[in-house]
Design a protein around this motif. Structure first.
Motif, mmCIF file in Angstrom:
data_model
loop_
_atom_site.group_PDB
_atom_site.id
_atom_site.type_symbol
_atom_site.label_atom_id
_atom_site.label_comp_id
_atom_site.label_asym_id
_atom_site.label_seq_id
_atom_site.Cartn_x
_atom_site.Cartn_y
_atom_site.Cartn_z
ATOM 1 N N PRO A 1 0.871 -1.261 -0.025
ATOM 2 C CA PRO A 1 -0.197 -0.020 -0.109
ATOM 3 C C PRO A 1 0.876 1.240 -0.095
ATOM 4 O O PRO A 1 0.259 2.462 -0.255
ATOM 5 C CB PRO A 1 -0.682 -0.059 1.280
ATOM 6 C CG PRO A 1 0.083 -0.869 2.063
ATOM 7 C CD PRO A 1 0.770 -1.854 1.528
ATOM 8 N N CYS B 1 1.433 1.264 -6.055
ATOM 9 C CA CYS B 1 1.052 1.039 -4.799
ATOM 10 C C CYS B 1 -0.411 0.890 -4.864
ATOM 11 O O CYS B 1 -1.081 1.187 -5.655
ATOM 12 C CB CYS B 1 1.288 2.111 -3.721
ATOM 13 S SG CYS B 1 3.058 2.572 -3.424
ATOM 14 N N TRP B 2 -0.871 -0.043 -3.905
ATOM 15 C CA TRP B 2 -2.235 -0.571 -4.231
ATOM 16 C C TRP B 2 -3.110 -0.598 -2.805
ATOM 17 O O TRP B 2 -2.570 -0.563 -1.791
ATOM 18 C CB TRP B 2 -1.989 -2.229 -4.348
ATOM 19 C CG TRP B 2 -1.623 -2.347 -5.623
ATOM 20 C CD1 TRP B 2 -0.441 -2.488 -6.061
ATOM 21 C CD2 TRP B 2 -2.089 -2.617 -6.878
ATOM 22 N NE1 TRP B 2 -0.249 -2.601 -7.314
ATOM 23 C CE2 TRP B 2 -1.264 -2.558 -7.960
ATOM 24 C CE3 TRP B 2 -3.620 -2.813 -7.256
ATOM 25 C CZ2 TRP B 2 -1.544 -3.161 -9.142
ATOM 26 C CZ3 TRP B 2 -3.908 -2.914 -8.529
ATOM 27 C CH2 TRP B 2 -3.217 -3.015 -9.622
ATOM 28 N N ARG B 3 -4.505 -0.538 -2.773
ATOM 29 C CA ARG B 3 -5.489 -0.493 -1.894
ATOM 30 C C ARG B 3 -6.585 -1.273 -2.064
ATOM 31 O O ARG B 3 -6.976 -1.048 -3.393
ATOM 32 C CB ARG B 3 -5.716 0.920 -1.429
ATOM 33 C CG ARG B 3 -6.597 1.800 -2.126
ATOM 34 C CD ARG B 3 -6.832 3.260 -1.659
ATOM 35 N NE ARG B 3 -7.549 4.094 -3.058
ATOM 36 C CZ ARG B 3 -7.432 5.379 -2.637
ATOM 37 N NH1 ARG B 3 -6.876 6.022 -1.693
ATOM 38 N NH2 ARG B 3 -7.992 6.100 -3.853
ATOM 39 N N GLU C 1 -5.085 1.883 -7.440
ATOM 40 C CA GLU C 1 -3.452 1.885 -7.618
ATOM 41 C C GLU C 1 -3.019 3.022 -8.160
ATOM 42 O O GLU C 1 -3.923 3.804 -8.832
ATOM 43 C CB GLU C 1 -3.125 0.722 -8.758
ATOM 44 C CG GLU C 1 -3.737 0.843 -10.188
ATOM 45 C CD GLU C 1 -3.279 1.922 -10.944
ATOM 46 O OE1 GLU C 1 -2.097 2.392 -10.635
ATOM 47 O OE2 GLU C 1 -3.963 2.326 -11.723
HETATM 48 O O1 LIG Z 1 -2.544 7.185 -1.187
HETATM 49 C C1 LIG Z 1 -3.195 6.110 -0.651
HETATM 50 C C2 LIG Z 1 -3.153 5.108 -1.623
HETATM 51 C C3 LIG Z 1 -2.458 3.804 -1.466
HETATM 52 C C4 LIG Z 1 -2.577 2.888 -2.500
HETATM 53 C C5 LIG Z 1 -3.221 3.116 -3.511
HETATM 54 C C6 LIG Z 1 -4.010 4.238 -3.853
HETATM 55 BR BR1 LIG Z 1 -4.651 4.531 -5.437
HETATM 56 N N1 LIG Z 1 -3.721 5.290 -2.814
#
Ligand SMILES: OCc1cccc(Br)n1
Length: 462
Positions: free
Chosen positions: A103, A132-134, A145
């Motif tokens: 993340p 980076c991922w959520r 992402e």
């Molecule tokens: O800034 C928070 C965040 C983390 C991972 C993916 C994304 Br899109 N945003």
């Protein structure tokens, strides 16, 4: 159907072939929810942006590093109520390992620095541009992402490290035509609020959860924040009010006064802030910075100076954010506290800002030369010519099939943005020649250069 026919006609005209797709194809053609494809036309902008990130980091002596997008979930198990750790794109793999798509990058950086602790000479100045991922519920419709330029300094206790990070970010902004009329960077220190909490007898383990709650101020308002301070962080009512008063300070003097009234000596926090502004002025970008006592940032591990770049018009989300995290490495196993600070700079908001300002670069497709075989049996000689031109440093798009009409070759060359077209025809080639046409000028001015192959290098230099 009409649109498909229109597209097909365009493709035929351009000498290329397209293909039709079923109405209901057996596989979904769009990317997974919340993620983006970058087609070549899109990726030229992404490449341009990343090149600017690389150039800004390189200008300040940062070293590029990378790591797997897959990490162990343990790296992010922080009990501070952060959104970023509650939205991990996690799963249990075939080995039974609890893993996740990362993340954020800072924990990976800390893990890697610790992994080579015996051989690293501090300070480390490392950067990376990780995806980076959520995992967010689909109805939020937000992205899952993004690519985030991470720049970090490990091993420097002085705020000169934060100022170096800010300088690198300002270097980037200037490199893409952004001025401090478009973007400013809020600066604060968590230390002042930390001292106020400590003076009020709040246990240190409440510090991070309190910061995470305070970071929601803009989103949920003072009342809801105060309620969470009382209910979640279990702060006494008077301490909650005092903490909110810290965030409401309009300037450094007011903060100094409030700190004194709260029994907090003129601590490190104030000195850090004064040094940041003083050093930034010496660096020449002091006019990009703005003290903001309400800035907290939402990551639990920040321990000192925090900063956030924002668009002056206030229409967009934060462009970049960062701060000092002096306790993260010891949390992961360092025997002593290892000072560290860094920032994350997402690839989306900056593009929205540049688009809004009409400052996105024009990035047409282009090559130096299209090499066109005159007929099928000239494909081999055309490859000979392409190899020679490439050896001379030219970007060459070799046509893989001869076109019946020269016009189709010109259409192809225009479509790929070629500056020259080189026709490889039997009689000229038998005399060691290739016919070059300069496509950058109109027909009537076109110089037709019958190029002697062995003059190729000289001609390319010219
Ligand atoms: O800034 C928070 C965040 C983390 C991972 C993916 C994304 Br899109 N945003």
């Amino acid at each position: 159907r009409l649109r498909a026919e229109e597209e097909q006609k365009k493709r035929k005209l351009a000498g290329g072939v397209g293909f039709e797709v079923m109405q209901q194809p057996p596989v979904k053609l769009e990317p997974p929810s919340g993620t983006r494809d970058f087609y070549p036309d899109d990726y030229r902008l992404q490449t341009w942006l990343f090149d600017k990130f690389h150039a800004a980091a390189r200008a300040s002596g940062f070293e590029l590093f990378d790591a797997p997008v897959l990490e162990r979930q343990e790296l992010y198990k922080r009990k501070a109520g952060e959104e970023i750790t509650s939205q991990m794109y996690g799963f249990v793999d075939g080995d039974g390992e609890e893993v996740t798509l990362r993340p954020e990058m800072t924990p990976t950086l800390a893990r890697m620095a610790l992994g080579r602790a015996h051989s690293q000479i501090l300070p480390l100045k490392w950067y990376s541009i990780p995806q980076c991922w959520r995992y967010e519920a689909i109805q939020r419709g937000r992205k899952r992402e993004h690519y985030q330029w991470n720049v970090d300094i490990i091993g420097c206790r002085s705020v000169s490290a934060e100022v170096e990070l800010l300088s690198t970010a300002v270097f980037f902004f200037k490199s893409v035509g952004i001025t401090n009329a478009d973007v400013k960077i809020k600066v604060n220190s968590r230390k002042v609020m930390g001292d106020v909490l400590a003076a009020a007898g709040v246990p240190t383990e409440s510090f991070a959860p309190v910061c995470v709650i305070l970071d929601k101020l803009d989103k949920i308002g003072a009342e809801a924040v105060e309620e969470q301070l009382l209910e979640v962080a279990k702060l006494p009512a008077d301490v909650s009010k005092r903490v909110l008063a810290v965030l409401a300070c309009p300037n450094l003097d007011a903060l100094r006064t409030l700190a004194k009234d709260s029994g907090v000596s003129d601590g490190e926090g104030m000195k850090d802030l004064e040094s940041v502004f003083e050093l930034a002025n010496a660096y020449g970008f002091g006019d990009w910075l703005k003290f903001d006592a309400s800035l907290v940032r939402g990551l639990a591990y920040y321990t000192g100076v925090v900063f956030e770049a924002f668009d002056v018009r206030g229409e967009l989300r934060a462009i970049m954010g960062g701060g000092r995290y002096d306790r993260l490495l010891s949390l992961y196993g360092a025997m002593t506290e290892v000072p560290a600070c860094g920032f994350g700079f997402g690839d989306c908001v900056i593009v929205e800002l540049l688009k809004e300002r009409g400052q996105l670069p024009h990035l047409p497709r282009n090559v130096d030369v299209v090499v066109a075989p005159f007929s099928a049996d000239m494909q081999g000689p055309a490859m000979t010519v392409a190899a020679g031109l490439r050896a001379g440093g030219a970007r060459v798009d070799l046509m893989l099939e001869a076109k019946k009409k020269a016009g189709a070759a010109f259409d192809y060359a225009n479509r790929v943005g070629a500056e020259y077209i080189a026709f490889v025809a039997p009689n000229e080639f038998s005399q060691g020649k290739v016919r070059f046409k300069d496509l950058r000028v109109e027909d009537e001015d076109r110089k037709q250069v019958d190029l002697n192959l062995n003059e190729l290098d000289r001609a390319l230099d010219a």
